[in-house]
Every structure is written in C-alpha cells, then in structure tokens.
Enzyme design. Structure first.
Site, mmCIF file in Angstrom:
data_model
loop_
_atom_site.group_PDB
_atom_site.id
_atom_site.type_symbol
_atom_site.label_atom_id
_atom_site.label_comp_id
_atom_site.label_asym_id
_atom_site.label_seq_id
_atom_site.Cartn_x
_atom_site.Cartn_y
_atom_site.Cartn_z
ATOM 1 N N ASP A 98 0.847 -1.188 0.000
ATOM 2 C CA ASP A 98 0.000 0.000 0.000
ATOM 3 C C ASP A 98 0.883 1.238 0.000
ATOM 4 O O ASP A 98 1.599 1.498 0.963
ATOM 5 C CB ASP A 98 -0.887 -0.009 1.254
ATOM 6 C CG ASP A 98 -2.274 0.533 0.982
ATOM 7 O OD1 ASP A 98 -2.378 1.529 0.246
ATOM 8 O OD2 ASP A 98 -3.250 -0.039 1.503
ATOM 9 N N ASP A 200 -2.950 4.555 -2.416
ATOM 10 C CA ASP A 200 -3.963 5.179 -1.575
ATOM 11 C C ASP A 200 -4.287 6.596 -2.071
ATOM 12 O O ASP A 200 -3.370 7.386 -2.337
ATOM 13 C CB ASP A 200 -3.443 5.229 -0.137
ATOM 14 C CG ASP A 200 -4.463 5.729 0.855
ATOM 15 O OD1 ASP A 200 -5.480 5.058 1.043
ATOM 16 O OD2 ASP A 200 -4.223 6.805 1.434
ATOM 17 N N GLU A 255 -6.558 3.494 -5.809
ATOM 18 C CA GLU A 255 -7.806 3.734 -5.100
ATOM 19 C C GLU A 255 -8.452 4.941 -5.789
ATOM 20 O O GLU A 255 -7.959 6.058 -5.709
ATOM 21 C CB GLU A 255 -7.547 4.033 -3.629
ATOM 22 C CG GLU A 255 -8.827 4.288 -2.855
ATOM 23 C CD GLU A 255 -8.566 4.751 -1.423
ATOM 24 O OE1 GLU A 255 -9.408 4.474 -0.556
ATOM 25 O OE2 GLU A 255 -7.534 5.401 -1.180
ATOM 26 N N HIS A 328 -11.092 -2.362 3.878
ATOM 27 C CA HIS A 328 -10.851 -1.933 5.256
ATOM 28 C C HIS A 328 -11.572 -0.634 5.605
ATOM 29 O O HIS A 328 -11.604 -0.250 6.776
ATOM 30 C CB HIS A 328 -9.356 -1.750 5.480
ATOM 31 C CG HIS A 328 -8.758 -0.677 4.627
ATOM 32 N ND1 HIS A 328 -8.610 -0.806 3.267
ATOM 33 C CD2 HIS A 328 -8.292 0.555 4.930
ATOM 34 C CE1 HIS A 328 -8.078 0.293 2.774
ATOM 35 N NE2 HIS A 328 -7.872 1.142 3.763
ATOM 36 N N ASP A 329 -12.139 0.048 4.612
ATOM 37 C CA ASP A 329 -12.781 1.348 4.853
ATOM 38 C C ASP A 329 -14.299 1.287 4.902
ATOM 39 O O ASP A 329 -14.946 2.322 5.086
ATOM 40 C CB ASP A 329 -12.372 2.343 3.757
ATOM 41 C CG ASP A 329 -10.991 2.933 3.992
ATOM 42 O OD1 ASP A 329 -10.557 2.979 5.157
ATOM 43 O OD2 ASP A 329 -10.349 3.342 3.008
#
Length: 557
Positions: A98, A200, A255, A328-329
């Site tokens: 990431d 990200d 992302e 995860h969000d």
C-alpha cells in the site's frame, strides 16, 4: 488489450493488524501472515495486497507513515518481510504494498524539519498558507474525517493542509524533490521483488490552483470537483509510470476516490501509460448519500446494475478496473448487501458469484471468504477507528444526534466493522490471539470461523475455493461481453457473457423470496451448472425459479 497476469488474477487484501497475531501481543504481524500463506493459496489467490506495514505512529492505523522504507516494529522486522515475500513467491503468488503518497505522518522527519522555520529545505514538501482575510483558515476545505482540512502552526503563524487527520499533512507534489522521494521509496521495495502497489487516494496528489473555496454541495461532489483530478495529476502519474513502474514487472492499482466513469479513461486507458487499473467507489458507496454516517439510503439493485454497466461501457477493452464490494474502509459486504442473519450463507455465496463474474480483477477482503459480519460495539470506548471517533466527538459538540443514535450509526457504517480480527477458530478471540486484541473480536466467531468452514464441504469458505478455481479456467468470467436480461427487475440480476466459444449465464436473486424469471435466453434443462449455492436448480419449460439469494452460473455451450 494485453491479458496480463494482474488482470486475470484475484487479489486478497490483508489488513495486517487484524489478520493473525503470531506473538500474542494482540496485534497481527508479518509472521502471522507467513503462518497463513498456505491457507491463502488454498483460496486460489494470485496477488496479496498488504495494507501499510511501514513505520507509523498509528493515528490512522498505518496510513500515516513516518518512514517509507522501514517496517512498523509492531508488525516485525525487515527480515520478517523478506521471508514473507520469499514464501509468497515460492507459492506462486505475488505481493503488492500500500503506497500512501498523498500524505505522510507529522512525525516523519520531513515534517519535523519543515516546522522548524519557513526557510527550512523541507518547508516546501508540504502545503503552507497564511491565515485567510478574516484571520482564520485559508479556505473552507473540510477533512475527510471531519473538521477543517487546515491546522494552525503557532511557531510560524501559518496553516498546513491535511485532507485527513491533522497528523497526516498533505505532501506537495509540485515540488520535484517530493516526487523523487516517493519514487525512491517505490524503487526500494520493487528492488526487493515486490510486485506493485495499491496507491492510496492517488487522485488527490495534485491540488486545485489557488486553493479555491469548495462550493456548497455534497461532500462526494466536492471530492470529485475540488480535491481530486487536479491540474497536474496526469503529468505526475505519467512520470511515475515512466520513471518507476515501467522499469519492473509490476503493476499499479489506484484507489479511485473522486474518479468517475467519465474521466476514468484518463487514468487507466492502456495507451496513456499512467495507471494499470483502479477500483472505484460507486459500488462501495452506493448506499451512502453524503457522508458515511448521516445519510444512508436503502440498497437498490437496479442502481447497482447501472453502476456496473456504466463502468463496463466506459472502460471495456480500453482500460481495466478491479471489482470490490468490501475493504478496510467499509462495513462488511454481507451485512451491507446481503442478509447476515437468516440467509447468511446463501447471500454471502451469491454476492461473490456476482462479483467474480464482473469484468475486471477480483478483489477479496480478508474474512469475506467466511462471511464475516458487522460487529456491535456497545460503547464509544470500544471504538478504535479515527473516522468514527471524530464523528462521535463532533456530534458531542453539535448535539445533532443522541449519543445512542450516534453509536448506532457507527455500528452500521463504521470502519471497525471490517477491522475486527479474522476468525480462525472457535477459541478465545476467534483464534486470532491469546491476549486481548487491539480491537474487540466479534462474538459470533464461535460459529463463523475458518476451522468450522474448512471441515464443511457446503460452507462459504469452500464455495469461494470452488468458485475461484472455476474462474481460473473460464476467461469469459473476466473478459466476456455482456448481455443483460430483465435489467429493471428490482430483485433479480441476470446476464449472459460470451468470449469466443465460451458462453455463460449468471442468475442472481437479491431478495429473501423466491423469484421467477421468464426469459430463458438459451437455457436448457441439460445446461451444465458451473456454480450454484443451492442443490436446487429450478429450470422448467418456460421459466427459471430462483430460491432466496440463489446464485447460479450455467455453461450455455
């Protein structure tokens, strides 16, 4: 379009803090991941994506990086990482990291130096502005996590920009030294043998010229029109690809916050040589009106169909996307889009049947393969997510909602839902750790866990294994042309896919009632059943009957 390894592959996202704790300190770690590599391989996974493992003070659980080239001590050592990479590759899987390049931690040496004086060489690594004309913040930008996106620095009398927490100052990509710092960090990991990066919030790296005030519209619209898609973002991404990614057998997964189907091609069209693929937020946010907690709309299947179709039409044969319904969000996939009570197993299986037959790379988030569900946190002291805590704290000031209602909203949509420890067995803390985990373990781990499902041939886990094995054999699952059927049906999603001599039909019931489909479109009683989450196959002379949350894939050839 090249059928590269990462396009056909299946990605498994690991949130290391919650995956597996090898030393029983309550925090997942790299050795814990090594212990489970054979398990991940058994799912027919091709690519492992690790959420950040770099040094961090953990204000936002690792998305605030203080050193891009070292390992967070809680997770282990660089030797542990080297072993993880070696063992992953030895099993025929790839590993991506990431990359958090829009911002770093305020405890990074760059920011600590930048605060020392206005003429410090690192000052221009960040966005500094004098107070506005009213003596307050430079503009009305809000943080993703609530409150102003500007934090005042007493020593210099200036504000710095942070689109996330105040401990995550945004990096100034207009400074070529910043870009080279990030590229050097990428080279460090790629030289070790890492296979790429999930990037990200990468569409945010270029800021709007002059930092104009945001219009009075919904926050999602502000992200698209103000925070993302800045004037030099494509220049930077082309440079990143040319200087770094293209030099290795690696890929970039963006992302896609703030990207929509109308401008996606600018990022991922193959001939532009910027990013290899992205996952968008339209599915992940399809029940969220404006802000994660306050405004939530009921799930609408027809709207979801439109989202899939619009994106498919926008990028088919020119660019590439990854498909995700959980990460995860966001709250757990089966709790948001399925029925995590009466039809828990059926709906979990149906959802992955749909996701695995959409064109694009398949993204699976840890725990979804056993149908992990949302958790109920009974008091605010049990909440760990900074976004949820900021919402609760802000509500304490505004008194917009009662404390009970605010906690209910957090329980419905908060990020802690996806971050509870993976449930390995029915022992203490779901087998994640012998000691108290950093985040409460879901009490339903006694029923929903890997051990129970590994031994049950009809489990969600073994359904995932069988489905992903079949997906590897049929290119039509990933690349086929679509023909949608009964598009306006609010309960059933049906489509045919064709690629060369391969042709399949996918029938999905998103409701808790039996549904009748009248359009047979080439279905015959003798059609081969490739995937079915029931033993029942309701093909009759002029119709197809689907059980609640049934997912069915037929080989029409």
């Amino acid at each position: 379009m090249k059928l590269t390894w990462f396009r056909k592959g299946t990605i498994y996202q690991i949130y290391p803090r919650s995956f597996n704790d090898s030393n029983n300190d309550g925090i997942g770690d790299l050795r814990g991941i090594i212990e489970k590599l054979d398990y991940i391989k058994s799912l027919h996974i091709d690519i492992i994506w690790l959420s950040p493992i770099f040094s961090s003070p953990n204000d936002d659980n690792g998305y605030d990086i203080s050193d891009y080239c070292s390992i967070m001590p809680e997770f282990g050592t660089m030797e542990d990482f080297d072993e993880l990479l070696k063992e992953t590759h030895s099993r025929g899987m790839r590993l991506i990291l990431d990359l958090v390049a829009n911002h770093c931690s305020d405890e990074h040496i760059w920011f600590e130096e930048a605060k020392k004086s206005k003429d410090n060489p690192y000052r221009d690594y960040f966005h500094w502005r004098k107070p506005g004309s009213d003596g307050n913040v430079p503009n009305n930008w809000k943080s993703f996590f609530g409150g102003s996106a500007w934090e005042y620095d007493e020593a210099s009398g200036e504000y710095y920009l942070h689109l996330f927490t105040k401990k995550q100052p945004d990096l100034n990509w207009e400074n070529p030294k910043v870009r080279e710092e990030i590229y050097n960090a990428m080279r460090f990991w790629l030289d070790k043998g890492v296979d790429g990066f999930r990037m990200d919030v990468i569409p945010l790296i270029s800021k709007a010229i002059g930092y104009p005030d945001a219009p009075d519209v919904g926050f999602r619209k502000i992200i698209e029109d103000v925070y993302a898609n800045g004037p030099t973002v494509h220049e930077y991404l082309k440079e990143m690809n040319e200087e770094v990614i293209s030099k290795y057998d690696a890929f970039s997964l963006a992302e896609g916050v703030g990207i929509n189907e109308s401008n996606a091609g600018l990022y991922i069209n193959e001939d532009r040589k910027e990013l290899d693929m992205l996952y968008h937020f339209d599915i992940l946010e399809c029940t969220i009106v404006n802000g994660k907690f306050e405004e939530v709309s009921p799930f609408n299947l027809v709207e979801m169909k439109k989202i899939f179709k619009n994106w498919r039409d926008a990028v088919h044969r020119t660019g590439w996307i990854a498909n995700a319904m959980g990460n995860h969000d966001f709250a757990r996939m089966v709790s948001r889009f399925g029925d995590d009570k009466k039809y828990h197993s059926e709906s979990a299986k149906m959802l992955v049947t749909m996701l695995s037959t959409q064109n694009g790379t398949l993204n699976i988030y840890q725990g979804d393969e056993i149908g992990m569900t949302n958790i109920t946190l009974n008091e605010i002291d049990e909440v760990r997510d900074i976004q949820s805590l900021n919402f609760y704290e802000e509500n304490q000031l505004t008194k917009r909602y009662s404390e009970d209602l605010a906690l209910k909203m957090i329980n419905k949509e908060g990020r802690d839902n996806a971050r509870t420890p993976v449930q390995w067995n029915d022992e203490i803390n779901g087998g994640f750790s012998l000691n108290q985990p950093w985040l409460k373990s879901n009490p339903n781990s006694t029923e929903i866990n890997v051990k129970n499902q590994d031994e049950d041939s009809s489990s969600i886990l073994n359904f995932y294994r069988d489905l992903l094995k079949i997906r590897k054999r049929y290119d039509v699952f990933v690349f086929g042309d679509f023909e949608e059927i009964e598009f306006d049906n609010p309960n059933v999603y049906i489509y045919k896919k064709k690629l060369g001599k391969e042709e399949i039909m996918v029938l999905l019931n998103f409701s808790s009632s039996e549904e009748t489909c009248c359009h047979k479109n080439g279905i015959r009683k003798e059609s081969k059943v490739l995937v079915n989450n029931y033993e029942y196959v309701g093909i009759e002379d002029d119709r197809v009957l689907l059980k609640p949350y049934q997912g069915l894939i037929l080989d029409l050839k």
